[in-house]
Motif scaffolding. Structure first.
Motif, PDB file in Angstrom:
ATOM      1  N   GLY A  81       0.808  -1.213   0.000  1.00 55.69           N
ATOM      2  CA  GLY A  81       0.000   0.000   0.000  1.00 55.69           C
ATOM      3  C   GLY A  81       0.843   1.265   0.000  1.00 55.69           C
ATOM      4  N   PRO A  82       0.226   2.406  -0.232  1.00 53.62           N
ATOM      5  CA  PRO A  82       0.942   3.696  -0.193  1.00 53.62           C
ATOM      6  C   PRO A  82       1.634   3.939   1.143  1.00 53.62           C
ATOM      7  N   ASP A  83       1.091   3.308   2.201  1.00 59.06           N
ATOM      8  CA  ASP A  83       1.671   3.479   3.535  1.00 59.06           C
ATOM      9  C   ASP A  83       2.744   2.424   3.843  1.00 59.06           C
ATOM     10  N   GLY A  84       3.040   1.563   2.856  1.00 57.40           N
ATOM     11  CA  GLY A  84       4.057   0.533   3.054  1.00 57.40           C
ATOM     12  C   GLY A  84       3.533  -0.772   3.618  1.00 57.40           C
ATOM     13  N   SER A  85       2.222  -0.879   3.829  1.00 61.40           N
ATOM     14  CA  SER A  85       1.642  -2.103   4.368  1.00 61.40           C
ATOM     15  C   SER A  85       1.582  -3.199   3.304  1.00 61.40           C
ATOM     16  N   PHE A  86       1.718  -4.455   3.733  1.00 60.56           N
ATOM     17  CA  PHE A  86       1.677  -5.607   2.835  1.00 60.56           C
ATOM     18  C   PHE A  86       0.356  -6.339   2.977  1.00 60.56           C
ATOM     19  N   SER A  87      -0.150  -6.891   1.876  1.00 64.68           N
ATOM     20  CA  SER A  87      -1.326  -7.748   1.932  1.00 64.68           C
ATOM     21  C   SER A  87      -1.363  -8.624   0.694  1.00 64.68           C
ATOM     22  N   PHE A  88      -1.805  -9.863   0.879  1.00 71.16           N
ATOM     23  CA  PHE A  88      -2.016 -10.741  -0.268  1.00 71.16           C
ATOM     24  C   PHE A  88      -3.417 -10.490  -0.820  1.00 71.16           C
ATOM     25  N   VAL A  89      -3.529 -10.424  -2.144  1.00 69.95           N
ATOM     26  CA  VAL A  89      -4.808 -10.227  -2.812  1.00 69.95           C
ATOM     27  C   VAL A  89      -5.318 -11.549  -3.368  1.00 69.95           C
ATOM     28  N   TYR A  90      -4.375 -12.407  -3.780  1.00 62.44           N
ATOM     29  CA  TYR A  90      -4.766 -13.701  -4.345  1.00 62.44           C
ATOM     30  C   TYR A  90      -3.681 -14.729  -4.050  1.00 62.44           C
TER      31      TYR A  90
END
Length: 259
Positions: free
Chosen positions: A28-37
């Motif tokens: 994300g713009p804030d540097g956060s990570f996340s899996f989408v798929y």
């Protein structure tokens, strides 16, 4: 079946044949990570259901080997900044206790909100790494074979680049061989050595000490002028070591001595 669902089904069918998984994660713009798929291969690779990691990225992050974590996050940050191809090999420590090597590859893309998405493939290369390690060990063994020329005399012809502490690895084979085969003289032949310098000079001192502790003597042959200078500059003189210009000269000297 609509086209969207059909495309997803085809993608999952193709992904099921991979020794790994297909993925899409987002920074994300804030540097956060996340899996989408995550494809179903997640169950075999991460040993958890895709839904678990999709809900909480830290579950996957916690499995990254501690020694690989800093390199992983730094490489992602660089790919986000420069939008270059991201490719990384790292280890996963799963709940079963297994340590798996994975190779991940994707091309980052900037999103309208300033975030960056990574979509690609993650492969399980554990078997490849194990084979690579065995091959590397065999190459190292062949680059320093132990040759018993006659009773009590062991010749160790060193070949290749010895600038990476390889002499200590050789010594770990020499000492047990000395004890097992009643070796009293070890000849280290440096004729085929490339590089090393100060590293070899310091390790040679330890090797000679180890041989002496087992009641043996060390002979050194084939040193290049550069290596001789490096040995001379070390604070540890090679006391009690016989040096010859060639292996043949050393062997003739031993024959005369024992003849």
């Amino acid at each position: 079946m609509d086209h969207a669902n059909g495309d997803v089904a085809l993608l999952e069918k193709a992904a099921a044949k991979l020794p790994g998984l297909l993925y899409s994660f987002r920074v994300g713009p804030d540097g956060s990570f996340s899996f989408v798929y995550l494809s179903e291969g997640c169950r075999a690779l991460y040993e958890v259901a895709p839904e678990v990691i999709l809900a909480d990225f830290t579950v996957a992050l916690a499995m990254v080997h501690p020694q690989d974590l800093a390199g992983f996050t730094q490489s992602v940050a660089e790919a986000v900044e420069k939008l270059h191809l991201w490719e990384r090999e790292l280890r996963l420590c799963t709940s079963s206790g297994a340590v798996k090597w994975i190779q991940a590859r994707s091309q980052p893309e900037r999103e309208p909100d300033g975030g960056t998405s990574f979509s690609g493939v993650m492969l399980d290369i554990t078997r490849h790494k194990a084979s690579e390690g065995r091959l590397r060990g065999e190459i190292q063994r062949l680059s320093a074979p132990l040759i018993r020329v006659w009773d009590g005399v062991l010749v160790v012809p060193l070949i290749g680049d010895f600038g990476d502490n390889r002499l200590q690895a050789v010594l770990s084979e020499v000492l047990p061989t000395m004890r097992r085969e009643a070796i009293s003289c070890v000849i280290f032949d440096f004729t085929g050595v490339v590089g090393g310098g100060e590293v070899i000079a310091n390790e040679l001192h330890r090797a000679v000490q180890g041989i002496a502790l087992l009641g043996g003597s060390a002979v050194v042959t084939g040193m290049s002028p550069a290596l001789v200078i490096a040995v001379a500059r070390t604070p540890h003189p090679l006391t009690g070591v016989v040096m010859h210009g060639t292996l043949a000269s050393a062997l003739r000297s031993i024959v005369r001595r024992d003849g």
